[in-house]
Design an enzyme around this catalytic site. Structure first.
Site, PDB file in Angstrom:
ATOM      1  N   ASP A  45       2.948  -1.503   1.357  1.00  0.00           N
ATOM      2  CA  ASP A  45       4.306  -1.755   0.917  1.00  0.00           C
ATOM      3  C   ASP A  45       4.934  -0.395   0.615  1.00  0.00           C
ATOM      4  O   ASP A  45       4.219   0.610   0.491  1.00  0.00           O
ATOM      5  CB  ASP A  45       4.249  -2.637  -0.338  1.00  0.00           C
ATOM      6  CG  ASP A  45       5.606  -2.869  -0.962  1.00  0.00           C
ATOM      7  OD1 ASP A  45       6.580  -3.068  -0.211  1.00  0.00           O
ATOM      8  OD2 ASP A  45       5.699  -2.850  -2.204  1.00  0.00           O
ATOM      9  N   ASP A  63       8.129   0.296  -1.792  1.00  0.00           N
ATOM     10  CA  ASP A  63       8.574   0.478  -3.173  1.00  0.00           C
ATOM     11  C   ASP A  63       7.459   0.141  -4.158  1.00  0.00           C
ATOM     12  O   ASP A  63       6.842  -0.926  -4.078  1.00  0.00           O
ATOM     13  CB  ASP A  63       9.797  -0.398  -3.459  1.00  0.00           C
ATOM     14  CG  ASP A  63      11.001   0.012  -2.622  1.00  0.00           C
ATOM     15  OD1 ASP A  63      12.123  -0.334  -3.005  1.00  0.00           O
ATOM     16  OD2 ASP A  63      10.818   0.683  -1.594  1.00  0.00           O
TER      17      ASP A  63
END
Length: 213
Positions: free
Chosen positions: A13, A15
């Site tokens: 991922d 963020d």
């Protein structure tokens, strides 16, 4: 035939995983709505609301932000400790690194290559007259798209699912983590920690290196 055979694939991922920030909150700060968007983001990452619905609502709050502000936002981006060492370690071992994000290409297109990421996918913000329109273009990168991206990249590069690693922190990473041979919760919400194959506590991506195939 795979375009570039690889020994294994690591997908992160963006963020709060690849980087310390939540980019949508940084953009919202430019609109004077940072606290409001941060609260909505936290609820989405805990899995309390549908991600796509939440994202559309939060992006509406960004309407009117000039795209020229992105340079200021990029200056605030903080790579997660250990990320460069992790990516270098993957490459040294013959692997590839992908990033799939519910965030935005406008930021990831600069950050990902600067860190050595091999491939990435994210949402794209609609721009009209040099300012954000408050909408997202095309299909939203949600949990299903994240999982599909991991499978697509693995197939493209000849990597069996057993040799894939997914690393994430939020509820929208769970499908991707389930699709991978190893799902790692990193800097993660409780619901993600509970369902992951492995939990990493320290916010340092070098902790992943001993797990690589």
């Amino acid at each position: 035939m795979p375009s570039t055979p690889a020994r294994f694939l690591v997908v992160l991922d963006a963020d709060s995983t690849l980087i310390r920030n939540e980019v949508i909150e940084l953009i919202a700060d430019e609109a004077g709505r940072g606290a409001e968007v941060a609260a909505a983001t936290e609820a989405a990452m805990r899995g309390e609301v549908d991600f796509a619905t939440s994202l559309r609502s939060r992006v509406q709050a960004l309407a009117g932000v000039p795209v020229e502000r992105f340079s200021r936002i990029l200056e605030r981006i903080e790579p997660t400790p250990g990320v460069v060492d992790l990516i270098s370690g993957v490459h040294e071992r013959g692997g590839l690194v992908g990033v799939v994000s519910g965030g935005f290409h406008e930021i990831l297109d600069v950050v990902a290559p600067s860190l050595g990421v091999d491939m990435w996918r994210a949402n794209r913000l609609t721009v009209e007259g040099g300012v954000l329109a408050g909408t997202v273009e095309g299909t939203i990168v949600d949990a299903a798209v994240k999982a599909a991206s991991l499978r697509e990249w693995a197939a493209e590069h000849g990597v069996p699912s057993s040799r894939t690693v997914a690393i994430g922190d939020g509820a929208n990473d769970l499908q991707m983590m389930s699709a991978a041979g190893l799902g790692v919760a990193f800097n993660a919400k409780p619901t993600v920690r509970a369902q992951a194959d492995l939990v990493i506590g320290p916010v340092d991506l070098r902790e992943v290196l001993p797990l690589l195939p």
